[in-house]
Design a protein around this motif. Sequence first.
Motif, PDB file in Angstrom:
ATOM      1  N   HIS A 113       0.836  -1.200   0.000  1.00 38.05           N
ATOM      2  CA  HIS A 113       0.000   0.000   0.000  1.00 38.05           C
ATOM      3  C   HIS A 113       0.877   1.259   0.000  1.00 38.05           C
ATOM      4  O   HIS A 113       0.559   2.251  -0.667  1.00 38.05           O
ATOM      5  CB  HIS A 113      -0.916   0.009   1.221  1.00 38.05           C
ATOM      6  CG  HIS A 113      -1.987  -1.036   1.198  1.00 38.05           C
ATOM      7  ND1 HIS A 113      -2.866  -1.174   0.141  1.00 38.05           N
ATOM      8  CD2 HIS A 113      -2.333  -1.987   2.109  1.00 38.05           C
ATOM      9  CE1 HIS A 113      -3.704  -2.171   0.394  1.00 38.05           C
ATOM     10  NE2 HIS A 113      -3.404  -2.681   1.576  1.00 38.05           N
ATOM     11  N   TYR A 140      -2.280   4.649 -12.166  1.00 34.53           N
ATOM     12  CA  TYR A 140      -3.100   5.399 -11.220  1.00 34.53           C
ATOM     13  C   TYR A 140      -4.179   6.160 -11.963  1.00 34.53           C
ATOM     14  O   TYR A 140      -3.905   6.891 -12.921  1.00 34.53           O
ATOM     15  CB  TYR A 140      -2.235   6.373 -10.422  1.00 34.53           C
ATOM     16  CG  TYR A 140      -3.027   7.207  -9.443  1.00 34.53           C
ATOM     17  CD1 TYR A 140      -3.687   6.597  -8.375  1.00 34.53           C
ATOM     18  CD2 TYR A 140      -3.115   8.592  -9.579  1.00 34.53           C
ATOM     19  CE1 TYR A 140      -4.418   7.353  -7.468  1.00 34.53           C
ATOM     20  CE2 TYR A 140      -3.841   9.353  -8.676  1.00 34.53           C
ATOM     21  CZ  TYR A 140      -4.491   8.731  -7.623  1.00 34.53           C
ATOM     22  OH  TYR A 140      -5.218   9.484  -6.735  1.00 34.53           O
ATOM     23  N   ASN A 171      -9.145   7.694  -7.948  1.00 34.15           N
ATOM     24  CA  ASN A 171      -8.212   7.625  -6.816  1.00 34.15           C
ATOM     25  C   ASN A 171      -7.849   6.181  -6.473  1.00 34.15           C
ATOM     26  O   ASN A 171      -7.847   5.770  -5.316  1.00 34.15           O
ATOM     27  CB  ASN A 171      -8.784   8.329  -5.586  1.00 34.15           C
ATOM     28  CG  ASN A 171      -7.747   8.497  -4.477  1.00 34.15           C
ATOM     29  OD1 ASN A 171      -6.546   8.599  -4.738  1.00 34.15           O
ATOM     30  ND2 ASN A 171      -8.202   8.504  -3.230  1.00 34.15           N
ATOM     31  N   ASN A 172      -7.537   5.405  -7.508  1.00 41.70           N
ATOM     32  CA  ASN A 172      -7.064   4.045  -7.291  1.00 41.70           C
ATOM     33  C   ASN A 172      -6.210   3.601  -8.478  1.00 41.70           C
ATOM     34  O   ASN A 172      -6.095   4.301  -9.484  1.00 41.70           O
ATOM     35  CB  ASN A 172      -8.232   3.066  -7.052  1.00 41.70           C
ATOM     36  CG  ASN A 172      -9.170   2.985  -8.231  1.00 41.70           C
ATOM     37  OD1 ASN A 172      -8.814   3.239  -9.375  1.00 41.70           O
ATOM     38  ND2 ASN A 172     -10.410   2.615  -7.981  1.00 41.70           N
TER      39      ASN A 172
END
Length: 217
Positions: A160, A205, A210-211
């Motif tokens: 992450h 991205y 937003n991932n």
Amino acid sequence: MGKIEILRLMAGFKKFRDKYFAGEHPLYERLNSFTGPGQSPKTLIIGCSDSRVDPALITSASPGELFIVRNVANLVPPYEKGGKFHGVSSAIEFAVVNLKVENVIVLGHRQCGGIRALMTNDVSNPGESFVNRWVSIAADAKERVLAAHQGEDEESLCRHGELEAIVTSLNNLRTFPFVKTAIEERGLSLMGIYFDLESGHLLEYDDDANNFRCIEL
């Protein structure tokens, strides 16, 4: 052993020279600014120093195609005027202002030692460690990961962190006035790419969502 390795590298250089300097129209004759137009890369890649993640190698790019900056954990510092030495910032400036690249890619990767240092050490108090001080650039990425993924194991947190640090670097790129100007005036594109060296996949991205999503090739 060291001398044997150097000899192997020199043998590799001979192959390189035979490929790009020989023949009727050698590539480096064109890339030489004294005999040809010189370099005109369209893409700046900000990658990691990790030996497994050579941007030119993993993209099969030829000499002259990419302008590459490599550092621990492929980080972009925020724009600042203070201090004396700004190696990454000066490279970004040269690529955007002088070479007028069309794309800037932040290339992160799985199993990044710099991000592991970020996620497992107290970078708010780096001490004498150059690495800890450098990766503290992405301290906000660490905070986002710990807030969203409490209780996960170290490997998951590091993964992450590798992804979130790319987002931090993209945000930092936008703090440079000349980058902002290039985006507004000539459509400079900023991209975040993640190389999963365990699976051989690339992720991109998605700023709107937003991932990260897998790039289908």
